[in-house]
Design an enzyme around this catalytic site. Structure first.
Site, PDB file in Angstrom:
ATOM      1  N   TYR A 150      -5.018  18.748 -10.964  1.00 30.74           N
ATOM      2  CA  TYR A 150      -5.349  17.561 -10.143  1.00 30.74           C
ATOM      3  C   TYR A 150      -6.255  16.616 -10.951  1.00 30.74           C
ATOM      4  O   TYR A 150      -6.010  15.416 -11.017  1.00 30.74           O
ATOM      5  CB  TYR A 150      -6.024  17.971  -8.828  1.00 30.74           C
ATOM      6  CG  TYR A 150      -6.439  16.770  -7.999  1.00 30.74           C
ATOM      7  CD1 TYR A 150      -5.478  15.948  -7.405  1.00 30.74           C
ATOM      8  CD2 TYR A 150      -7.787  16.434  -7.840  1.00 30.74           C
ATOM      9  CE1 TYR A 150      -5.854  14.824  -6.667  1.00 30.74           C
ATOM     10  CE2 TYR A 150      -8.168  15.314  -7.094  1.00 30.74           C
ATOM     11  CZ  TYR A 150      -7.195  14.517  -6.516  1.00 30.74           C
ATOM     12  OH  TYR A 150      -7.564  13.399  -5.791  1.00 30.74           O
ATOM     13  N   ILE A 169       0.861  -1.195   0.000  1.00 26.23           N
ATOM     14  CA  ILE A 169       0.000   0.000   0.000  1.00 26.23           C
ATOM     15  C   ILE A 169       0.891   1.237   0.000  1.00 26.23           C
ATOM     16  O   ILE A 169       1.718   1.418   0.907  1.00 26.23           O
ATOM     17  CB  ILE A 169      -0.916   0.029   1.252  1.00 26.23           C
ATOM     18  CG1 ILE A 169      -1.771  -1.245   1.331  1.00 26.23           C
ATOM     19  CG2 ILE A 169      -1.806   1.282   1.240  1.00 26.23           C
ATOM     20  CD1 ILE A 169      -2.515  -1.416   2.660  1.00 26.23           C
ATOM     21  N   VAL A 194     -13.612  12.812   0.821  1.00 27.45           N
ATOM     22  CA  VAL A 194     -13.245  11.968   1.971  1.00 27.45           C
ATOM     23  C   VAL A 194     -12.506  12.867   2.953  1.00 27.45           C
ATOM     24  O   VAL A 194     -11.596  13.607   2.550  1.00 27.45           O
ATOM     25  CB  VAL A 194     -12.272  10.835   1.556  1.00 27.45           C
ATOM     26  CG1 VAL A 194     -12.157   9.806   2.663  1.00 27.45           C
ATOM     27  CG2 VAL A 194     -12.686  10.180   0.247  1.00 27.45           C
ATOM     28  N   LYS A 223      -5.735  12.708 -12.251  1.00 26.15           N
ATOM     29  CA  LYS A 223      -6.622  11.586 -11.926  1.00 26.15           C
ATOM     30  C   LYS A 223      -7.256  11.000 -13.196  1.00 26.15           C
ATOM     31  O   LYS A 223      -7.515   9.793 -13.261  1.00 26.15           O
ATOM     32  CB  LYS A 223      -7.680  12.025 -10.904  1.00 26.15           C
ATOM     33  CG  LYS A 223      -7.090  12.241  -9.511  1.00 26.15           C
ATOM     34  CD  LYS A 223      -6.497  10.939  -8.948  1.00 26.15           C
ATOM     35  CE  LYS A 223      -5.910  11.078  -7.567  1.00 26.15           C
ATOM     36  NZ  LYS A 223      -5.358   9.817  -7.036  1.00 26.15           N
ATOM     37  N   ARG A 258       5.485  -0.220 -12.597  1.00 27.53           N
ATOM     38  CA  ARG A 258       6.553  -0.758 -13.460  1.00 27.53           C
ATOM     39  C   ARG A 258       7.435  -1.736 -12.689  1.00 27.53           C
ATOM     40  O   ARG A 258       7.951  -2.713 -13.217  1.00 27.53           O
ATOM     41  CB  ARG A 258       7.397   0.406 -14.013  1.00 27.53           C
ATOM     42  CG  ARG A 258       8.520  -0.018 -14.949  1.00 27.53           C
ATOM     43  CD  ARG A 258       7.980  -0.613 -16.239  1.00 27.53           C
ATOM     44  NE  ARG A 258       9.026  -1.119 -17.108  1.00 27.53           N
ATOM     45  CZ  ARG A 258       9.570  -2.330 -17.020  1.00 27.53           C
ATOM     46  NH1 ARG A 258       9.174  -3.170 -16.085  1.00 27.53           N
ATOM     47  NH2 ARG A 258      10.503  -2.701 -17.864  1.00 27.53           N
ATOM     48  N   ASP A 291       9.700   7.952  -1.554  1.00 27.65           N
ATOM     49  CA  ASP A 291       8.962   8.985  -2.278  1.00 27.65           C
ATOM     50  C   ASP A 291       8.578   8.390  -3.628  1.00 27.65           C
ATOM     51  O   ASP A 291       9.456   8.093  -4.454  1.00 27.65           O
ATOM     52  CB  ASP A 291       9.891  10.197  -2.451  1.00 27.65           C
ATOM     53  CG  ASP A 291       9.212  11.350  -3.165  1.00 27.65           C
ATOM     54  OD1 ASP A 291       8.175  11.135  -3.830  1.00 27.65           O
ATOM     55  OD2 ASP A 291       9.727  12.475  -3.068  1.00 27.65           O
TER      56      ASP A 291
HETATM   57  N1  LIG Z   1      -9.607  12.927   0.399  1.00 31.94           N
HETATM   58  C1  LIG Z   1     -10.352  12.998  -0.677  1.00 31.94           C
HETATM   59  O1  LIG Z   1     -11.378  13.727  -0.713  1.00 31.94           O
HETATM   60  C2  LIG Z   1     -10.010  12.159  -1.887  1.00 31.94           C
HETATM   61  C3  LIG Z   1     -11.002  11.994  -2.858  1.00 31.94           C
HETATM   62  C4  LIG Z   1     -10.709  11.233  -3.984  1.00 31.94           C
HETATM   63  C5  LIG Z   1      -9.477  10.637  -4.117  1.00 31.94           C
HETATM   64  N2  LIG Z   1      -8.521  10.819  -3.164  1.00 31.94           N
HETATM   65  C6  LIG Z   1      -7.213  10.180  -3.377  1.00 31.94           C
HETATM   66  O2  LIG Z   1      -6.976   9.293  -2.302  1.00 31.94           O
HETATM   67  C7  LIG Z   1      -5.570   9.086  -2.174  1.00 31.94           C
HETATM   68  C8  LIG Z   1      -5.190   9.191  -0.705  1.00 31.94           C
HETATM   69  O3  LIG Z   1      -5.432  10.506  -0.240  1.00 31.94           O
HETATM   70  P1  LIG Z   1      -6.005  10.822   1.201  1.00 31.94           P
HETATM   71  O4  LIG Z   1      -7.296  11.502   1.021  1.00 31.94           O
HETATM   72  O5  LIG Z   1      -5.936   9.645   2.068  1.00 31.94           O
HETATM   73  O6  LIG Z   1      -4.970  11.962   1.649  1.00 31.94           O
HETATM   74  P2  LIG Z   1      -3.879  12.022   2.806  1.00 31.94           P
HETATM   75  O7  LIG Z   1      -4.494  11.763   4.124  1.00 31.94           O
HETATM   76  O8  LIG Z   1      -3.161  13.322   2.611  1.00 31.94           O
HETATM   77  O9  LIG Z   1      -2.886  10.810   2.457  1.00 31.94           O
HETATM   78  C9  LIG Z   1      -2.029  10.864   1.342  1.00 31.94           C
HETATM   79  C10 LIG Z   1      -0.985   9.782   1.473  1.00 31.94           C
HETATM   80  O10 LIG Z   1      -0.134   9.817   0.312  1.00 31.94           O
HETATM   81  C11 LIG Z   1       1.215   9.820   0.729  1.00 31.94           C
HETATM   82  N3  LIG Z   1       2.042  10.537  -0.229  1.00 31.94           N
HETATM   83  C12 LIG Z   1       1.839  11.767  -0.760  1.00 31.94           C
HETATM   84  N4  LIG Z   1       2.848  12.083  -1.573  1.00 31.94           N
HETATM   85  C13 LIG Z   1       3.722  11.029  -1.559  1.00 31.94           C
HETATM   86  C14 LIG Z   1       4.961  10.763  -2.185  1.00 31.94           C
HETATM   87  N5  LIG Z   1       5.547  11.651  -3.005  1.00 31.94           N
HETATM   88  N6  LIG Z   1       5.564   9.582  -1.941  1.00 31.94           N
HETATM   89  C15 LIG Z   1       5.001   8.689  -1.102  1.00 31.94           C
HETATM   90  N7  LIG Z   1       3.828   8.875  -0.485  1.00 31.94           N
HETATM   91  C16 LIG Z   1       3.208  10.040  -0.704  1.00 31.94           C
HETATM   92  C17 LIG Z   1       1.212  10.511   2.088  1.00 31.94           C
HETATM   93  O11 LIG Z   1       2.302  10.064   2.862  1.00 31.94           O
HETATM   94  P3  LIG Z   1       3.622  10.895   3.203  1.00 31.94           P
HETATM   95  O12 LIG Z   1       3.258  12.340   3.239  1.00 31.94           O
HETATM   96  O13 LIG Z   1       4.042  10.340   4.539  1.00 31.94           O
HETATM   97  O14 LIG Z   1       4.587  10.554   2.117  1.00 31.94           O
HETATM   98  C18 LIG Z   1      -0.082   9.984   2.684  1.00 31.94           C
HETATM   99  O15 LIG Z   1       0.134   8.739   3.296  1.00 31.94           O
HETATM  100  C19 LIG Z   1      -4.906  10.105  -3.088  1.00 31.94           C
HETATM  101  O16 LIG Z   1      -4.498   9.465  -4.285  1.00 31.94           O
HETATM  102  C20 LIG Z   1      -6.013  11.109  -3.376  1.00 31.94           C
HETATM  103  O17 LIG Z   1      -5.833  11.742  -4.611  1.00 31.94           O
HETATM  104  C21 LIG Z   1      -8.759  11.558  -2.038  1.00 31.94           C
END
Ligand SMILES: NC(=O)c1ccc[n+]([C@@H]2O[C@H](COP(=O)([O-])OP(=O)(O)OC[C@H]3O[C@@H](n4cnc5c(N)ncnc54)[C@H](OP(=O)(O)O)[C@@H]3O)[C@@H](O)[C@H]2O)c1
Length: 266
Positions: free
Chosen positions: A159, A13, A192, A163, A127, A66
């Site tokens: 953004y 994950i 979310v 997506k 990949r 990262d």
């Molecule tokens: N929240 C919403 O409303 C929503 C809606 C639709 C889709 N999503 C998608 O859901 C996914 C998870 O987002 P979330 O809502 O759970 O937000 P979140 O709480 O900010 O979590 C984002 C996660 O991604 C990791 N991350 C970000 N940049 C990274 C990088 N360069 N390398 C490795 N890890 C990285 C962060 O970990 P670190 O900072 O520790 O690296 C964190 O664990 C995303 O793809 C987002 O686009 C979110």
């Protein structure tokens, strides 16, 4: 009812340090999977790993990386112990947004960060992991898209473009992997409540909480439940796309918000 036993299956994950990724790790832990948790914030991963090991007696490996760095992804994933290399389920969840600027006023560094994380991150990780799935003839790739994979909104151009790209990648993989037994699913949530908006607005709590004002958003656990649903369908069933929104939301730009009760003067 769950159709597939995930005991001992290896689940990688990304973005497991917060929000949807964190909740997804918990769901897979409950069904006895072995977890490979990735994110940049190592301390958070270690804390989560400790809790999951103690609570569910499962194997957990953490990898601070990262996803936007091709070099880190390849070096660190190539160095994982042999008994972790047969990844059964890959959850490409790491992702983020920055700002709400119009395209003609946009900050180029914000664009680079979104594109590098959301698109290149999914590509680099896939990949690295998918070739071994193909060799073994088993695997499931679950990409976390968004309703922004299907729709756009003003101020969300880049953004949404990232997506939409994730959706294009999922659809292409599904075609290219046809005949390999590997499933490709996309979970596409609406609002979310996670750290997503805090990251988007660079820690501005007022702007971040306004996103969810007067409405009930999805919880990370709601989305994690959908991920587990896809992963536990019978092996011949592939959930291709699962769009999930709060009842208070009808599209990316259409949310029902209740008026806050007026405060009585003291
Ligand atoms: N929240 C919403 O409303 C929503 C809606 C639709 C889709 N999503 C998608 O859901 C996914 C998870 O987002 P979330 O809502 O759970 O937000 P979140 O709480 O900010 O979590 C984002 C996660 O991604 C990791 N991350 C970000 N940049 C990274 C990088 N360069 N390398 C490795 N890890 C990285 C962060 O970990 P670190 O900072 O520790 O690296 C964190 O664990 C995303 O793809 C987002 O686009 C979110």
């Amino acid at each position: 009812m769950r159709h597939t036993d995930l005991t001992g299956k290896i689940v990688l994950i990304t973005g497991a340090s917060s929000g949807i990724g964190y909740a997804t790790a918990l769901e897979f832990a409950k069904v006895g999977a072995r977890l490979l948790l990735c994110a940049r914030r190592e301390a958070r991963l270690l804390e989560l790993a400790k809790t999951l090991k103690e609570t569910y007696q499962i194997d957990v490996l953490t990898l601070s990386l990262d996803v936007s760095s091709a070099e880190q992804v390849s070096t660190k994933l190539n160095a994982i112990p042999n008994d972790w290399s047969d990844i059964d389920i890959l959850v490409n969840n790491a992702g983020m947004a920055r700002g709400r600027d119009k395209l003609h006023e946009g900050n180029i560094l914000d664009w680079e960060e979104m594109i590098n994380t959301n698109i290149k991150g999914v590509l680099y990780i896939s990949r690295q992991i998918v070739p071994r799935m193909v060799l073994r003839g088993v695997g499931h790739i679950i990409n976390i898209g968004s309703i922004s994979s299907h729709e756009v909104y003003p101020g969300g151009g880049v953004y949404c473009a990232t997506k939409h790209a994730v959706r294009a990648i999922s659809k292409t993989l599904r075609m290219e992997l046809l005949g390999t037994n590997i499933r490709v699913s996309s979970i596409d949530p609406g609002s979310v409540e996670t750290e997503f908006s805090l990251v988007r607005f660079r820690g501005d709590t007022e702007k971040a909480s306004a996103v969810y004002k007067g409405m009930r958003p999805l919880s990370p656990e709601d989305v994690a439940d959908s991920v587990l649903y896809c992963a536990t369908c019978p092996p011949h069933v592939n959930i291709c796309e699962l769009r999930i929104m709060p009842t208070d939301q009808a599209s990316v730009g259409m949310t029902h918000r209740r008026k806050e009760p007026e405060k009585t003067p003291e």
